[in-house]
Design an enzyme around this catalytic site. Sequence first.
Site, PDB file in Angstrom:
ATOM      1  N   ASP A 168       0.864  -1.183   0.000  1.00 39.16           N
ATOM      2  CA  ASP A 168       0.000   0.000   0.000  1.00 39.16           C
ATOM      3  C   ASP A 168       0.899   1.231   0.000  1.00 39.16           C
ATOM      4  OD1 ASP A 168      -2.205   1.903   0.653  1.00 39.16           O
ATOM      5  OD2 ASP A 168      -3.345   0.066   0.938  1.00 39.16           O
ATOM      6  N   HIS A 207       2.172   2.136  -3.204  1.00 37.13           N
ATOM      7  CA  HIS A 207       1.263   3.108  -3.799  1.00 37.13           C
ATOM      8  C   HIS A 207       1.809   4.535  -3.708  1.00 37.13           C
ATOM      9  CE1 HIS A 207      -2.424   0.180  -3.329  1.00 37.13           C
ATOM     10  NE2 HIS A 207      -1.418  -0.336  -3.995  1.00 37.13           N
TER      11      HIS A 207
END
Length: 395
Positions: free
Chosen positions: A219, A242
């Site tokens: 993430d 991310h």
Amino acid sequence: MASLVSFLAFHFLFTIFQYSSLAANVNYNVQTLGAKPDGKTDSTKAFLSAWTSACASGQPATIYVPPGRFLLGTATFAGQSCKNQAITIQIDGTLVAPSNYNVIGNSGTWINFEGVTGVSVIGGTLDAQGANLWACKNSGKSCPTGATTLAFYNSKNIMISGLSSINSQMFHILVYGSQNAKLVGMKVSAPGNSPNTDGIHVEKSSSVTIMNSKIGTGDDCISIGPGTSNLWIENVACGPGHGISIGSLGWEMQEPGVQNVTVKSATFTGTQNGVRVKTWARPSKGFVKYVLFQHLVMVNVENPIIIDQNYCPGGQNCPDQVSGVKISDITYQDIHGSSATEIAMKLDCSKGNPCSDINLEDVKLTYKNEPAHSSCINADGKASGLVQPNNCLYN
Ligand SMILES: *[C@@H]1O[C@H](CO)[C@@H](O)[C@H](O)[C@H]1NC(C)=O
């Protein structure tokens, strides 16, 4: 003469006394207190007892974790009633979570510091063994939420240096409600497809520095929540993951803003985003201002520069709404490299509260070795120097 001699003698003794009281550093070795470096004996009690002693000590204290693997269950190190404001946790070994993910998976945090002042964590590896929980989540079964590996809540004057965190169940490291924390030389890793394994999350905190670190995870490498100010991020390598994200913000109507964030000299490799600001499409009094993104290198990044104020996954809880979060004074300076998609710069701001004072300076992003494209909606500001993709701001 006699008085001079006694004065010198007194001075000498006094200096020694001062020196020794400064140098005295009590040491608690968790192994001496019963911890076992075998990776399977639950050593939680030894860690808590070392903490209790260090916390009660009037002297600077070191808790020492020797080489080896120490099995640790959920542990909270509370500081509210500590006499000591100088506790160093020196870790030469690895702290490992129980292989059954249920043991820590519902507790919020695995290793939890709450209300501490002057704590340093030096070295060591934290292995939360998250893989079985991710597999459970990916299979669609009902599973525990998972624990954050290491959290500092409501704490002050924190240093984390040279720590590795691997395979967290959820977030790796959380700094919440805290002031003055330095995180340096961190190594954070989990596979690119591990769900919600954010690297470092900072929220409701001020004066946090994250430097010289390598973060690869499933993430955000670093995520920045509401109420964060004076955050400094420098020399960070991010990927997989991310990217570095301010947000998600604006879920709440009454929400503290984010201000004075610097992200400097970072490299993003194969990440979903480079630098992102993300807000829910919901009414909110939140804001983001005074942000500097400087000297960034993008290597095959899907969205190198992105503001997304229309975040509403699955159209749940925000259909047809606009974000109330005000975004202003954001500078993108010296950002270059390659985009994995045609649109390398996407500024999708709120219709109700457009972005203002966006500054673009020396941006050069390519897609397949050609200049990449840009897209701006409700974004105002100016450009200087070479800006490629084309400046799409109105002003
Ligand atoms: C912004 O944050 C930095 C630390 O990241 C701090 O040194 C600086 O003083 C802050 N600026 C303002 C105006 O508060």
